[in-house]
Write a protein that holds these residues in place. Sequence first.
Motif, mmCIF file in Angstrom:
data_model
loop_
_atom_site.group_PDB
_atom_site.id
_atom_site.type_symbol
_atom_site.label_atom_id
_atom_site.label_comp_id
_atom_site.label_asym_id
_atom_site.label_seq_id
_atom_site.Cartn_x
_atom_site.Cartn_y
_atom_site.Cartn_z
ATOM 1 N N PRO A 192 0.809 -1.214 0.000
ATOM 2 C CA PRO A 192 0.000 0.000 0.000
ATOM 3 C C PRO A 192 0.847 1.271 0.000
ATOM 4 C CG PRO A 192 -0.702 -1.492 1.749
ATOM 5 C CD PRO A 192 0.570 -2.035 1.178
ATOM 6 N N ASN A 193 2.073 1.160 0.522
ATOM 7 C CA ASN A 193 2.984 2.303 0.593
ATOM 8 C C ASN A 193 4.334 1.869 0.035
ATOM 9 O OD1 ASN A 193 4.759 4.332 1.277
ATOM 10 N ND2 ASN A 193 4.132 4.459 3.417
ATOM 11 N N ARG A 194 4.676 2.360 -1.131
ATOM 12 C CA ARG A 194 5.915 1.900 -1.781
ATOM 13 C C ARG A 194 7.153 2.159 -0.937
ATOM 14 N NH1 ARG A 194 4.764 6.188 -6.080
ATOM 15 N NH2 ARG A 194 5.850 8.000 -5.265
ATOM 16 N N ASP A 195 7.098 3.110 -0.005
ATOM 17 C CA ASP A 195 8.236 3.366 0.876
ATOM 18 C C ASP A 195 8.486 2.204 1.841
ATOM 19 O OD1 ASP A 195 8.646 5.852 -0.314
ATOM 20 O OD2 ASP A 195 7.407 6.905 1.174
ATOM 21 N N ASP A 196 7.494 1.340 2.025
ATOM 22 C CA ASP A 196 7.659 0.161 2.883
ATOM 23 C C ASP A 196 8.362 -0.996 2.174
ATOM 24 O OD1 ASP A 196 6.535 1.157 5.204
ATOM 25 O OD2 ASP A 196 4.534 0.354 4.797
ATOM 26 N N PHE A 197 8.546 -0.904 0.861
ATOM 27 C CA PHE A 197 9.094 -2.052 0.140
ATOM 28 C C PHE A 197 10.599 -2.219 0.357
ATOM 29 C CE2 PHE A 197 10.246 -4.391 -3.840
ATOM 30 C CZ PHE A 197 9.646 -5.579 -3.481
ATOM 31 N N GLU A 198 11.359 -1.173 0.213
ATOM 32 C CA GLU A 198 12.815 -1.294 0.346
ATOM 33 C C GLU A 198 13.253 -1.843 1.708
ATOM 34 O OE1 GLU A 198 16.950 1.160 -0.428
ATOM 35 O OE2 GLU A 198 15.069 2.007 -1.129
ATOM 36 N N PRO A 199 12.618 -1.461 2.821
ATOM 37 C CA PRO A 199 13.016 -2.070 4.094
ATOM 38 C C PRO A 199 12.853 -3.592 4.119
ATOM 39 C CG PRO A 199 11.743 -0.087 4.504
ATOM 40 C CD PRO A 199 11.661 -0.368 3.018
ATOM 41 N N CYS A 200 12.049 -4.141 3.227
ATOM 42 C CA CYS A 200 11.834 -5.600 3.159
ATOM 43 C C CYS A 200 12.922 -6.328 2.378
ATOM 44 C CB CYS A 200 10.476 -5.894 2.510
ATOM 45 S SG CYS A 200 9.072 -5.355 3.488
ATOM 46 N N PHE A 201 13.780 -5.602 1.683
ATOM 47 C CA PHE A 201 14.779 -6.251 0.828
ATOM 48 C C PHE A 201 15.554 -7.367 1.537
ATOM 49 C CE2 PHE A 201 15.538 -2.679 -2.560
ATOM 50 C CZ PHE A 201 14.223 -2.772 -2.941
ATOM 51 N N PRO A 202 16.053 -7.166 2.782
ATOM 52 C CA PRO A 202 16.784 -8.274 3.431
ATOM 53 C C PRO A 202 15.914 -9.526 3.631
ATOM 54 C CG PRO A 202 17.233 -6.197 4.551
ATOM 55 C CD PRO A 202 16.102 -5.935 3.587
ATOM 56 N N VAL A 203 14.640 -9.345 3.923
ATOM 57 C CA VAL A 203 13.742 -10.488 4.091
ATOM 58 C C VAL A 203 13.531 -11.189 2.752
ATOM 59 C CG1 VAL A 203 11.414 -11.221 4.769
ATOM 60 C CG2 VAL A 203 12.572 -9.397 6.043
ATOM 61 N N LEU A 204 13.333 -10.410 1.696
ATOM 62 C CA LEU A 204 13.136 -10.988 0.364
ATOM 63 C C LEU A 204 14.391 -11.745 -0.066
ATOM 64 C CD1 LEU A 204 11.435 -7.938 -1.410
ATOM 65 C CD2 LEU A 204 10.426 -9.620 0.132
ATOM 66 N N ARG B 247 -3.895 -0.393 -2.467
ATOM 67 C CA ARG B 247 -4.495 -0.604 -1.144
ATOM 68 C C ARG B 247 -4.799 -2.083 -0.952
ATOM 69 N NH1 ARG B 247 -9.325 3.025 0.771
ATOM 70 N NH2 ARG B 247 -8.837 1.986 2.716
ATOM 71 N N LEU B 248 -4.667 -2.536 0.275
ATOM 72 C CA LEU B 248 -5.025 -3.896 0.629
ATOM 73 C C LEU B 248 -6.335 -3.861 1.416
ATOM 74 C CD1 LEU B 248 -1.484 -5.250 1.555
ATOM 75 C CD2 LEU B 248 -2.731 -5.512 -0.588
ATOM 76 N N LEU B 249 -6.931 -5.022 1.644
ATOM 77 C CA LEU B 249 -8.263 -5.078 2.254
ATOM 78 C C LEU B 249 -8.316 -4.572 3.689
ATOM 79 C CD1 LEU B 249 -9.676 -8.435 0.880
ATOM 80 C CD2 LEU B 249 -10.289 -6.108 0.222
ATOM 81 N N ASP B 250 -7.210 -4.644 4.394
ATOM 82 C CA ASP B 250 -7.153 -4.228 5.791
ATOM 83 C C ASP B 250 -5.979 -3.255 5.927
ATOM 84 O OD1 ASP B 250 -6.407 -4.120 8.562
ATOM 85 O OD2 ASP B 250 -7.367 -6.055 8.911
ATOM 86 N N ASP B 251 -6.208 -2.120 6.559
ATOM 87 C CA ASP B 251 -5.147 -1.117 6.700
ATOM 88 C C ASP B 251 -3.966 -1.604 7.533
ATOM 89 O OD1 ASP B 251 -6.485 0.696 5.098
ATOM 90 O OD2 ASP B 251 -7.449 1.719 6.789
ATOM 91 N N ASN B 252 -4.118 -2.687 8.308
ATOM 92 C CA ASN B 252 -3.015 -3.257 9.069
ATOM 93 C C ASN B 252 -2.063 -4.054 8.183
ATOM 94 O OD1 ASN B 252 -3.864 -2.342 11.688
ATOM 95 N ND2 ASN B 252 -5.482 -3.874 11.583
ATOM 96 N N MET B 253 -2.513 -4.416 6.992
ATOM 97 C CA MET B 253 -1.693 -5.199 6.058
ATOM 98 C C MET B 253 -0.768 -4.248 5.300
ATOM 99 S SD MET B 253 -4.648 -7.642 4.522
ATOM 100 C CE MET B 253 -5.518 -8.800 5.557
ATOM 101 N N LYS B 254 0.542 -4.519 5.392
ATOM 102 C CA LYS B 254 1.524 -3.639 4.763
ATOM 103 C C LYS B 254 2.180 -4.260 3.537
ATOM 104 C CE LYS B 254 2.328 -1.168 8.986
ATOM 105 N NZ LYS B 254 3.295 -0.554 9.880
ATOM 106 N N ILE B 255 1.955 -5.560 3.332
ATOM 107 C CA ILE B 255 2.506 -6.238 2.154
ATOM 108 C C ILE B 255 1.690 -7.501 1.898
ATOM 109 C CG2 ILE B 255 4.237 -7.524 3.488
ATOM 110 C CD1 ILE B 255 6.124 -7.132 0.997
ATOM 111 N N GLU B 256 1.538 -7.825 0.631
ATOM 112 C CA GLU B 256 0.905 -9.072 0.214
ATOM 113 C C GLU B 256 1.802 -9.664 -0.861
ATOM 114 O OE1 GLU B 256 -3.251 -10.361 -1.950
ATOM 115 O OE2 GLU B 256 -3.357 -8.940 -0.282
ATOM 116 N N ILE B 257 2.016 -10.986 -0.791
ATOM 117 C CA ILE B 257 2.930 -11.644 -1.722
ATOM 118 C C ILE B 257 2.234 -12.829 -2.373
ATOM 119 C CG2 ILE B 257 5.164 -12.812 -1.947
ATOM 120 C CD1 ILE B 257 6.042 -11.318 0.617
ATOM 121 N N GLN B 258 2.385 -12.914 -3.681
ATOM 122 C CA GLN B 258 1.815 -14.002 -4.489
ATOM 123 C C GLN B 258 2.970 -14.737 -5.159
ATOM 124 O OE1 GLN B 258 -0.197 -12.553 -7.978
ATOM 125 N NE2 GLN B 258 -1.537 -14.302 -8.058
ATOM 126 N N VAL B 259 2.903 -16.079 -5.186
ATOM 127 C CA VAL B 259 3.998 -16.874 -5.735
ATOM 128 C C VAL B 259 3.460 -17.947 -6.678
ATOM 129 C CG1 VAL B 259 5.749 -18.617 -5.135
ATOM 130 C CG2 VAL B 259 5.585 -16.516 -3.805
#
Length: 127
Positions: A80-92, A109-121
């Motif tokens: 939902p917030n592209r600024d949250d993506f780069e901090p995830c790089f080590p996890v990815l 936007r995701l269905l719940d405002d508490n959700m900050k990332i969703e991943i599909q594989v």
Amino acid sequence: MNRKLISSGSEFESKMGYSRAVVDGDYVFVSGTTGYNYQEGRISEDVKEQADQCFKNIQAALQEAGSSIENAVRVTYIVPNRDDFEPCFPVLAKWLGEVRPAATVFEARLLDDNMKIEIQVTARLNG
């Protein structure tokens, strides 16, 4: 061709008519997965913890399907917030650094405002 449905037990699966994952042919298609921790019944406020939990949930679905994250060929990230993506790089990198599937990321936007990332594989079956 065999088709197998994998469920996480989430109430949303029956409400919305979808499966956590579907095995079809030689592939496993894992639905968009959030960082909800089913054992603790909560979602972390930290995007990095959510990303790690997403992969734990995805790995569980892949294992039930007869695959693993090492067989991933495509990954899609939704934030939902592209600024949250780069901090995830080590996890990815921890989960996919050696696998290096084709990847896409987009902001939505995701269905719940508490959700900050969703991943599909999408992954190949073992063997």
